[in-house]
Design a protein around this motif. Sequence first.
Motif, PDB file in Angstrom:
ATOM      1  N   TYR A 198      53.689  26.144 -54.294  1.00  0.00           N
ATOM      2  CA  TYR A 198      52.500  26.957 -53.992  1.00  0.00           C
ATOM      3  C   TYR A 198      51.459  26.226 -53.154  1.00  0.00           C
ATOM      4  O   TYR A 198      50.316  26.670 -53.069  1.00  0.00           O
ATOM      5  CB  TYR A 198      51.853  27.423 -55.303  1.00  0.00           C
ATOM      6  CG  TYR A 198      52.761  28.280 -56.142  1.00  0.00           C
ATOM      7  CD1 TYR A 198      53.010  29.611 -55.806  1.00  0.00           C
ATOM      8  CD2 TYR A 198      53.397  27.752 -57.264  1.00  0.00           C
ATOM      9  CE1 TYR A 198      53.852  30.404 -56.567  1.00  0.00           C
ATOM     10  CE2 TYR A 198      54.250  28.538 -58.041  1.00  0.00           C
ATOM     11  CZ  TYR A 198      54.466  29.857 -57.683  1.00  0.00           C
ATOM     12  OH  TYR A 198      55.312  30.630 -58.433  1.00  0.00           O
ATOM     13  N   PHE A 199      51.822  25.112 -52.536  1.00  0.00           N
ATOM     14  CA  PHE A 199      50.823  24.287 -51.857  1.00  0.00           C
ATOM     15  C   PHE A 199      51.101  24.153 -50.365  1.00  0.00           C
ATOM     16  O   PHE A 199      50.667  23.186 -49.733  1.00  0.00           O
ATOM     17  CB  PHE A 199      50.778  22.903 -52.509  1.00  0.00           C
ATOM     18  CG  PHE A 199      50.556  22.958 -53.991  1.00  0.00           C
ATOM     19  CD1 PHE A 199      49.295  23.197 -54.511  1.00  0.00           C
ATOM     20  CD2 PHE A 199      51.619  22.804 -54.873  1.00  0.00           C
ATOM     21  CE1 PHE A 199      49.081  23.269 -55.868  1.00  0.00           C
ATOM     22  CE2 PHE A 199      51.419  22.871 -56.234  1.00  0.00           C
ATOM     23  CZ  PHE A 199      50.151  23.111 -56.743  1.00  0.00           C
ATOM     24  N   LEU A 200      51.809  25.114 -49.796  1.00  0.00           N
ATOM     25  CA  LEU A 200      52.197  25.002 -48.393  1.00  0.00           C
ATOM     26  C   LEU A 200      50.992  25.055 -47.450  1.00  0.00           C
ATOM     27  O   LEU A 200      50.946  24.333 -46.457  1.00  0.00           O
ATOM     28  CB  LEU A 200      53.205  26.081 -48.036  1.00  0.00           C
ATOM     29  CG  LEU A 200      54.566  25.947 -48.739  1.00  0.00           C
ATOM     30  CD1 LEU A 200      55.479  27.105 -48.375  1.00  0.00           C
ATOM     31  CD2 LEU A 200      55.232  24.616 -48.394  1.00  0.00           C
ATOM     32  N   ASP A 201      50.009  25.896 -47.761  1.00  0.00           N
ATOM     33  CA  ASP A 201      48.811  25.945 -46.910  1.00  0.00           C
ATOM     34  C   ASP A 201      48.045  24.629 -46.978  1.00  0.00           C
ATOM     35  O   ASP A 201      47.536  24.134 -45.959  1.00  0.00           O
ATOM     36  CB  ASP A 201      47.906  27.104 -47.331  1.00  0.00           C
ATOM     37  CG  ASP A 201      48.490  28.463 -46.952  1.00  0.00           C
ATOM     38  OD1 ASP A 201      49.395  28.497 -46.091  1.00  0.00           O
ATOM     39  OD2 ASP A 201      48.061  29.482 -47.531  1.00  0.00           O
ATOM     40  N   LYS A 202      47.976  24.039 -48.173  1.00  0.00           N
ATOM     41  CA  LYS A 202      47.299  22.747 -48.325  1.00  0.00           C
ATOM     42  C   LYS A 202      48.077  21.642 -47.611  1.00  0.00           C
ATOM     43  O   LYS A 202      47.481  20.713 -47.051  1.00  0.00           O
ATOM     44  CB  LYS A 202      47.119  22.412 -49.802  1.00  0.00           C
ATOM     45  CG  LYS A 202      46.116  23.309 -50.513  1.00  0.00           C
ATOM     46  CD  LYS A 202      45.887  22.859 -51.945  1.00  0.00           C
ATOM     47  CE  LYS A 202      44.817  23.702 -52.620  1.00  0.00           C
ATOM     48  NZ  LYS A 202      44.557  23.260 -54.008  1.00  0.00           N
ATOM     49  N   LEU A 203      49.390  21.732 -47.635  1.00  0.00           N
ATOM     50  CA  LEU A 203      50.212  20.764 -46.920  1.00  0.00           C
ATOM     51  C   LEU A 203      49.939  20.825 -45.430  1.00  0.00           C
ATOM     52  O   LEU A 203      49.735  19.792 -44.777  1.00  0.00           O
ATOM     53  CB  LEU A 203      51.698  21.034 -47.188  1.00  0.00           C
ATOM     54  CG  LEU A 203      52.696  20.265 -46.322  1.00  0.00           C
ATOM     55  CD1 LEU A 203      52.555  18.759 -46.505  1.00  0.00           C
ATOM     56  CD2 LEU A 203      54.127  20.703 -46.632  1.00  0.00           C
ATOM     57  N   LEU A 204      49.899  22.018 -44.868  1.00  0.00           N
ATOM     58  CA  LEU A 204      49.655  22.168 -43.438  1.00  0.00           C
ATOM     59  C   LEU A 204      48.263  21.658 -43.071  1.00  0.00           C
ATOM     60  O   LEU A 204      48.090  20.979 -42.049  1.00  0.00           O
ATOM     61  CB  LEU A 204      49.805  23.637 -43.038  1.00  0.00           C
ATOM     62  CG  LEU A 204      49.728  23.942 -41.536  1.00  0.00           C
ATOM     63  CD1 LEU A 204      50.783  23.160 -40.764  1.00  0.00           C
ATOM     64  CD2 LEU A 204      49.908  25.444 -41.293  1.00  0.00           C
ATOM     65  N   ALA A 205      47.275  21.945 -43.915  1.00  0.00           N
ATOM     66  CA  ALA A 205      45.915  21.449 -43.667  1.00  0.00           C
ATOM     67  C   ALA A 205      45.884  19.920 -43.706  1.00  0.00           C
ATOM     68  O   ALA A 205      45.172  19.276 -42.928  1.00  0.00           O
ATOM     69  CB  ALA A 205      44.949  22.029 -44.691  1.00  0.00           C
ATOM     70  N   THR A 206      46.656  19.336 -44.611  1.00  0.00           N
ATOM     71  CA  THR A 206      46.718  17.876 -44.719  1.00  0.00           C
ATOM     72  C   THR A 206      47.373  17.266 -43.490  1.00  0.00           C
ATOM     73  O   THR A 206      46.901  16.262 -42.944  1.00  0.00           O
ATOM     74  CB  THR A 206      47.493  17.480 -45.992  1.00  0.00           C
ATOM     75  OG1 THR A 206      46.834  18.034 -47.139  1.00  0.00           O
ATOM     76  CG2 THR A 206      47.569  15.967 -46.136  1.00  0.00           C
ATOM     77  N   MET A 207      48.461  17.870 -43.055  1.00  0.00           N
ATOM     78  CA  MET A 207      49.122  17.398 -41.832  1.00  0.00           C
ATOM     79  C   MET A 207      48.157  17.414 -40.652  1.00  0.00           C
ATOM     80  O   MET A 207      48.067  16.450 -39.879  1.00  0.00           O
ATOM     81  CB  MET A 207      50.334  18.280 -41.520  1.00  0.00           C
ATOM     82  CG  MET A 207      51.518  18.102 -42.439  1.00  0.00           C
ATOM     83  SD  MET A 207      52.840  19.296 -42.019  1.00  0.00           S
ATOM     84  CE  MET A 207      54.252  18.578 -42.878  1.00  0.00           C
TER      85      MET A 207
END
Length: 262
Positions: A198-207
Amino acid sequence: MDACLSSEQRSQHLQEAPCTPDGCSAPEGAPREEDTGGPPGGSNKIEPSLHSLQQFVPTDYESYTQEHYLFAGTKIVIQESIESYGAVVWPGATALCQYLEEHSEELNLQDAKILEIGAGPGLVSIVASILGAQVTATDLPDVLGNLQYNLLKNTLKRTAHLPEVRELVWGESLEQRFPRSSFHYDYVLASDVVYHHYFLDKLLATMAHLCQPGTVLLWANKFRFSTDYEFLDKFKQVFDTTLLAEFPEASVKIFQGILKWD
């Protein structure tokens, strides 16, 4: 695996590896290069042991195994456990290691500053270190002990730069922990960080946060679910994206991403 993998065996291992990894990220305060005490044979300096440099305690899993890999002419032993997604080497990691090994001169990894997102048991960070890079390996707090153990076991007195281990929780306190004014990386690496969570949006923001002008993001992933392709679509909106390599037998793709700037 009980033996070091040859180049031909790697593809087989990619196929046989399980198919759901852990991917968030790691802690502050890890040992730095200057803490190694220098080369043996010096004056009265006492060479530090792996134990003396260990700052994070590996989780007490019952099923740790020692898995063997061979990259960049170096035998690498990784402590893994199937009790945690973050303590297993996944197919994307093996593929990315192979890519780094085969393109090390083209990528100019010697002394390059690299951060790995979701380093897990640390194989990719170890290979990057062996190839000469200055590596910061990151993951979630519960993964850090095993990550640091593997990094030290395989790089202490064997690499030019001792890797650093830091905590990184995707999407949280990014500017406080990794301020853009202070941190710049030549490469950001990520392998099998995209799966059904459930953290794909946070992953993209981190990248995106970790990339600045000049930063190259290398992302390797085994594509398992429709959500993986949905993430790829969003990734392409944020990054200029190039498909660098494919491993069809393992459903792994490696992408290069360059952050789009307005």
